[in-house]
Scaffold this active site. Sequence first.
Site, PDB file in Angstrom:
ATOM      1  N   SER A  41      18.342  39.931  18.082  1.00 32.22           N
ATOM      2  CA  SER A  41      19.565  39.987  18.873  1.00 32.22           C
ATOM      3  C   SER A  41      19.843  41.471  19.111  1.00 32.22           C
ATOM      4  CB  SER A  41      20.721  39.339  18.114  1.00 32.22           C
ATOM      5  OG  SER A  41      21.884  39.445  18.904  1.00 32.22           O
ATOM      6  N   TYR A  97      19.417  34.054  25.544  1.00 30.75           N
ATOM      7  CA  TYR A  97      20.862  33.871  25.662  1.00 30.75           C
ATOM      8  C   TYR A  97      21.591  35.212  25.628  1.00 30.75           C
ATOM      9  CZ  TYR A  97      21.122  34.829  20.664  1.00 30.75           C
ATOM     10  OH  TYR A  97      21.032  35.439  19.450  1.00 30.75           O
ATOM     11  N   ARG A 112      35.087  38.501  60.393  1.00 27.98           N
ATOM     12  CA  ARG A 112      34.371  38.940  59.192  1.00 27.98           C
ATOM     13  C   ARG A 112      34.647  37.929  58.096  1.00 27.98           C
ATOM     14  NH1 ARG A 112      38.334  44.098  58.050  1.00 27.98           N
ATOM     15  NH2 ARG A 112      40.192  42.899  57.610  1.00 27.98           N
ATOM     16  N   LYS A 162      32.184  45.401  61.239  1.00 28.51           N
ATOM     17  CA  LYS A 162      32.880  45.086  62.490  1.00 28.51           C
ATOM     18  C   LYS A 162      31.905  45.085  63.669  1.00 28.51           C
ATOM     19  CE  LYS A 162      37.095  46.737  63.254  1.00 28.51           C
ATOM     20  NZ  LYS A 162      38.282  46.087  63.745  1.00 28.51           N
ATOM     21  N   ARG A 206      37.588  52.536  66.682  1.00 28.91           N
ATOM     22  CA  ARG A 206      37.877  52.013  65.335  1.00 28.91           C
ATOM     23  C   ARG A 206      36.713  52.241  64.381  1.00 28.91           C
ATOM     24  NH1 ARG A 206      41.663  47.350  66.216  1.00 28.91           N
ATOM     25  NH2 ARG A 206      41.604  46.981  68.438  1.00 28.91           N
ATOM     26  N   GLY A 253      42.356  48.837  56.221  1.00 34.13           N
ATOM     27  CA  GLY A 253      43.438  49.811  56.356  1.00 34.13           C
ATOM     28  C   GLY A 253      43.142  51.168  55.764  1.00 34.13           C
ATOM     29  N   CYS A 294      24.106  40.740  21.633  1.00 33.08           N
ATOM     30  CA  CYS A 294      25.443  40.460  21.108  1.00 33.08           C
ATOM     31  C   CYS A 294      26.356  41.682  21.166  1.00 33.08           C
ATOM     32  CB  CYS A 294      25.375  39.897  19.693  1.00 33.08           C
ATOM     33  SG  CYS A 294      24.636  41.033  18.521  1.00 33.08           S
ATOM     34  N   HIS A 302      48.029  44.778  55.314  1.00 36.03           N
ATOM     35  CA  HIS A 302      46.979  45.378  54.486  1.00 36.03           C
ATOM     36  C   HIS A 302      47.252  45.231  52.995  1.00 36.03           C
ATOM     37  CE1 HIS A 302      45.689  47.836  58.116  1.00 36.03           C
ATOM     38  NE2 HIS A 302      44.817  46.897  57.882  1.00 36.03           N
ATOM     39  N   MET A 329      40.727  53.329  56.700  1.00 34.55           N
ATOM     40  CA  MET A 329      40.266  54.346  57.663  1.00 34.55           C
ATOM     41  C   MET A 329      41.089  54.255  58.938  1.00 34.55           C
ATOM     42  SD  MET A 329      36.215  54.608  57.014  1.00 34.55           S
ATOM     43  CE  MET A 329      35.889  52.881  57.084  1.00 34.55           C
TER      44      MET A 329
HETATM   45  C1  PEP Z   1      26.151  46.121  18.086  1.00 31.89           C
HETATM   46  O1  PEP Z   1      25.899  47.149  17.494  1.00 31.89           O
HETATM   47  O2  PEP Z   1      25.931  45.948  19.290  1.00 31.89           O
HETATM   48  C2  PEP Z   1      26.784  44.991  17.378  1.00 31.89           C
HETATM   49  C3  PEP Z   1      27.000  43.851  17.979  1.00 31.89           C
HETATM   50  O3  PEP Z   1      27.184  45.205  16.097  1.00 31.89           O
HETATM   51  P1  PEP Z   1      28.525  45.949  15.680  1.00 31.89           P
HETATM   52  O4  PEP Z   1      29.342  46.130  16.929  1.00 31.89           O
HETATM   53  O5  PEP Z   1      29.181  45.076  14.689  1.00 31.89           O
HETATM   54  O6  PEP Z   1      28.012  47.231  15.119  1.00 31.89           O
END
Ligand code: PEP
Length: 909
Positions: free
Chosen positions: A797, A884, A367, A30, A100, A109, A864, A485, A111
């Site tokens: 992975s 990825y 704002r 503000k 304020r 809202g 993963c 609010h 404070m």
């Molecule tokens: C992991 O361990 O991150 C994984 C993807 O394998 P899982 O969850 O199947 O053990």
Amino acid sequence: MATREKKYVYTFGMGKAEGSADMKELLGGKGANLAEMCRLGLPVPSGLTITTECCVEYFARGMKYPKALKSQVEKAMAKIERDMGMGFGDPKNPLLVSCRSGARKSMPGMMETVLNIGLCSRTIPGLVERTRNERFVYDAYRRLITMYADVVMEKAEGIEPAEGEGIRAKLERIMDDLKKKKGYAFDTDLTTDDLKYLCAAYRKCIFDTLGRQFPDDAEEQLWGGIAAVFKSWNGKRAVAYRNIEGIPHDWGTAVNVQAMVFGNMGENSATGVAFTRNPATGEAKFFGEWLVNAQGEDVVAGIRTPAPLNEATKTDANRSMVSLEKAMPAIYRQLVSIRNRLERHYRDMQDIEFTIQEGKLYMLQTRVGKRTGTAALNMAMDMLAEKLIDEKTAVTRVSPNQLDELLHPIVDPAAEKKVKPVARGLPAGPGGASGQIVFTAAEAVDLARQGRKVILVREETNPEDVEGMRAAVGILTARGGMTSHAALVARGWGKCCVVGASDIHADPKAGVMAAGGREFRRGDMITLNGTKGLVYGEVLPLVDSTENPRFVKFMALVDKHRKLGVRANADTPEDAKAARRFGAEGIGLFRTEHMFYGKGSDQPLFLLRKMILSRTAEERRKALDELFPFMKNDIKATLEAMEGLPVTIRLLDPPLHEFVPQGEEKQKALAESLGISIEDVRKRGEELHEANPMMGHRGVRLGITYPEIAEAQFRAIFEAAGEIIKSGKKCRPEIMIPVTCDVRELKHQKAICDRVYREVCDRLRLKEIPYLYGTMIEIPRAALLADRMAEEAEFFSFGTNDLTQMTFGFSRDDTGSFLPGYLSAKIVAADPFQTLDTEGVGQLVRYGVERGRSVRRDLKVGICGEQGGDPASVAFCHKVGMNYVSCSPYRVPIARLAAAQAAISASKK
Ligand code: PEP
Ligand code: MG
């Protein structure tokens, strides 16, 4: 030499300011924006901002101000007095100020605010004389007394009265009694004498309740206000809101003291709140609400339902009200030009507050406005087309959470056509929601904890309900406008919300809600359409909302700016198809053991059990032969669904104990099929029992002890891929070995893989079947020895579920008993199974990537674990140079956006 005094106070006013918009950390949002508006030459009443640093010091010193503060405030007040040509506490020409809060990030809202500071017996006659409006002065005085008693004398003192027993409620009861006695319908019916009587009665009630006099001195009021605003940073509501929003508790708030201007000086005065574009839909129309002859608190507190700002944004619910455009056309035009100026300057939608005092317009706040996911998307695309922002900025304008909201359901339009709403209100937060009616925040939290969907129904909007609003799937109020609010907060969270549904009446005590001539009880189901502001007295089906073509365009922009690939974790051809619909560029984890769960799994599961209960390699091979066609078909169907995109197929990783048959009937069938007794089946099952199965005989360990299991899987993969290739189509399998801790495991399995590969190629008369051979990195040892692992692995992975489990030593299946405690004691900042722990686990990941690539420069690296769909974790994956991330299909768009935002933010550094 005297050291230079720290600067705690910054002034603004008369087209100049010591601060600016980029000083939000020090001056709060503000304060920084008031300074910026002054610099832009907009009409802003003069004021001062006390820094957030001062607030932090105030708490550090046990609620004492730094020494230098007093003289700096006095000096700044003298400047405000000069600017305004009035004196604070001056009996002849008294200046009144507001006090304020203003944190770095807006906390609408949450404070406190005190208005009209400076009114006392010494200054009242002077103000009456100057305004020639005694009624106005006493109305301002009774508002000051109410706010001051509530905020400074009660809340800031830590007094917590029972519901309905607080000082504000008591004072409001005195006013209600008087109105009843005199037969008045509105506050505006109160006469000067009534107000004088009320002020005296209020002061007496304050003394009787709190044991202290309301201070009759301007200075004392000012310092009381400043302290109360500081303390409100640690008020219950504010703390709860910060916990939900992840705002650090050590930031502190700034305090803004500003000359008062009055929207309640008669019919040519007014107050309002507006958005430069519609915050619910994103439509590029100036959108707001105003109240004639009122102070700002009347709009945001949701006490009176305000009127629309202009004709173009009227709805069925407010068509009969008078717009500012019609009532005060010249002022409206001035406001429109300020709107245009602010949007051009900030290049974003602004949320503004203004007051009109006797025909003159003042700006009190600007704002960046909170908005729904739909609005964020529409505004980003519109502003890009208007050349107000560039592509990169457009991509950063929709947060991953807002995108999540866009993927959320709406009420099925076909079903909606067949029923009539029981009430109509304002569309404050989009989407649809069905749930059970509850009337208090506590009930909402309770029931939501039990896994129920609830709709919080309140008579009016109230920021004290923040936790209940969070827990509910939808919010419905009888009073309040789009800028109340509750509406702001709901919108910020992308929650379905209908406000100002004046045809409902809620009676929380009796647990009933009347609407459309029907009576609903606590626990009854209703449905809200927050996009249109409709309430239905039954459950209606909800449908997906991704049909918006702008969503598709926006995502194309997102993809243009990201470097990180996004794949999905998918175990069935159906999942694979969903993943592609959401834009996945491959499958990052295909858990082969999932063919033994769910639909159609009876037969393969029976055969798997047979296999794991086998004693000899021969028995096992026989069971595997029977299982083989199922494995091959499963893999083939998924490879086909991905049409040439890479599919990471993980070899079996089943915790064996999960697959031991328990029921008598199943055991009998297996005994028959294996040609052994039922006792033997039980005994073999018991032998598989492990004390710690998550660290037991799983993953690659299975393939080492029973090479024939690995062999069958390699064969299933190569035959499936080979047949697809022979039919003239493409496929790219990537074979992944799980739960490895040493390169020798990889070598052991690779020897089998190579042999089977040659056999299949020969049999199918194929020169080659393109594939990659790689491993999961999910055991700390594998990360530490990543350079050796990379000698054999063509890709890594990171399995951050197991890697987190083993780095923390937290069992991933048993965190429920202690993790909530760790979170509330702030030992961990977030659940490390949801958001990657970049400090600890992240070090292993970073090290693993570096070591791996030191041996194999083109090593492909992904993640993963569940964290692969979490925006903060995606940003980390970008930083460490992964190729990825892979996450559940529904999180793919979120990961795409998070990846693009990470790339854009890195390119700016
Ligand atoms: C992991 O361990 O991150 C994984 C993807 O394998 P899982 O969850 O199947 O053990
Ligand atoms: Mg794992």
